[in-house]
Design a protein around this motif. Structure first.
Motif, PDB file in Angstrom:
ATOM      1  N   VAL A  45       0.834  -1.198   0.000  1.00 14.94           N
ATOM      2  CA  VAL A  45       0.000   0.000   0.000  1.00 14.94           C
ATOM      3  C   VAL A  45       0.872   1.253   0.000  1.00 14.94           C
ATOM      4  O   VAL A  45       0.630   2.203  -0.755  1.00 14.94           O
ATOM      5  N   CYS A  48       2.441   1.982  -3.291  1.00 15.03           N
ATOM      6  CA  CYS A  48       1.489   2.550  -4.246  1.00 15.03           C
ATOM      7  C   CYS A  48       1.201   4.023  -3.960  1.00 15.03           C
ATOM      8  O   CYS A  48       1.276   4.862  -4.856  1.00 15.03           O
ATOM      9  N   GLU A 118       0.669  -3.844  -4.491  1.00 12.34           N
ATOM     10  CA  GLU A 118       0.851  -2.585  -5.219  1.00 12.34           C
ATOM     11  C   GLU A 118       0.174  -2.643  -6.579  1.00 12.34           C
ATOM     12  O   GLU A 118      -0.532  -1.705  -6.979  1.00 12.34           O
ATOM     13  N   ILE A 121      -3.725  -2.533  -6.205  1.00 15.60           N
ATOM     14  CA  ILE A 121      -4.262  -1.229  -5.829  1.00 15.60           C
ATOM     15  C   ILE A 121      -4.168  -0.234  -6.988  1.00 15.60           C
ATOM     16  O   ILE A 121      -5.034   0.631  -7.153  1.00 15.60           O
ATOM     17  N   ILE A 143      -7.349   5.048   1.814  1.00 15.11           N
ATOM     18  CA  ILE A 143      -6.678   3.751   1.732  1.00 15.11           C
ATOM     19  C   ILE A 143      -7.584   2.643   2.253  1.00 15.11           C
ATOM     20  O   ILE A 143      -7.753   1.589   1.603  1.00 15.11           O
ATOM     21  N   ILE A 148      -8.362  -0.320  -0.701  1.00 17.47           N
ATOM     22  CA  ILE A 148      -8.352  -1.739  -0.351  1.00 17.47           C
ATOM     23  C   ILE A 148      -9.687  -2.425  -0.681  1.00 17.47           C
ATOM     24  O   ILE A 148      -9.685  -3.507  -1.302  1.00 17.47           O
TER      25      ILE A 148
END
Length: 228
Positions: A45, A48, A118, A121, A143, A148
């Motif tokens: 995450v 990204c 990554e 997302i 996020i 997600i």
């Protein structure tokens, strides 16, 4: 007919070892997968969102984290397994057995998980993110409430691939006393030239792979809004 009888005979003869091997393999795969996601999911995450096109760009962090992930992914697992023996021994008190194998499995897999996360997302529609930003939604909520959830089907597919990869690594770990079906295939099949035992362990490994893939497929169908 004789081959089937031989297969049944070998299966009966080594049923205890194979049963333990299946349990050890499942133990290594499940625990390693969970720990890899504990590390790899937030790291993926962050990779990204800190990218130059992310919602919170931070080039220094992205470069350092990306380098670490790429470095670990570039080292073949069998080499990483051997290189981490001193660290594994200090951490868990031994370098052999199923528990000891979890250490190199996690080190090897969490970078792979990070890249899978990554990639998943980054598939989220940019319009959804822009809509959340236009409403003044804080980065953390974007996020957890947008990225997600929207990437969940892709994340589940990636997790099934990751579990299969880790399962393959557990088989390699058998060469260094890692336990599980890989150790049985090597110790009883390869070293003793018993192709029947090798064949049986391969069958069980394939069954386990198919089981995890089916679970992942069903979970993806249940969470993917596009196919409802």
């Amino acid at each position: 007919m004789m081959n089937m009888c031989l297969l049944a005979s070998e299966l009966t003869k080594y049923s205890g070892e194979i049963g333990v091997g299946i349990l050890e393999t499942l133990y290594m795969v499940i625990v390693s997968s969970v720990l890899s996601y504990v590390i790899g999911l937030p790291l993926g995450v962050l990779l990204c969102v800190t990218d130059k096109d992310g919602i919170c760009p931070c080039r220094p962090f992205n470069l350092i984290a990306g380098f670490i992930v790429n470095f670990l992914r570039s080292v073949p697992f069998i080499i990483l397994l051997i290189a981490l023996i001193p660290f594994t021994r200090k951490l868990v008190g031994t370098s052999i057995g199923s528990t000891a194998t979890i250490v190199p499995l996690v080190v090897s897999a969490f970078g792979y998980v990070a890249r899978m996360v990554e990639s998943s997302i980054k598939e989220v529609d940019a319009g959804v993110i822009e809509a959340a930003q236009s409403m003044g939604t804080p980065t953390f909520k974007i996020i957890t409430k947008v990225l997600i959830p929207e990437a969940k089907p892709s994340l589940i597919v990636g997790s099934a691939i990751t579990v299969t990869t880790i399962l393959g690594y557990t088989a390699m770990a058998g060469f260094t006393g890692g336990g599980g079906l890989g150790a049985i295939a090597i110790n009883y099949g390869f070293y003793r030239y018993n192709t029947t035992v090798m064949f049986v362990t391969v069958i069980f490994l394939v069954i386990i792979v198919q089981l995890f893939q089916e679970i992942g497929l069903r979970a993806t169908r249940a969470t993917d809004k596009r196919i409802k």
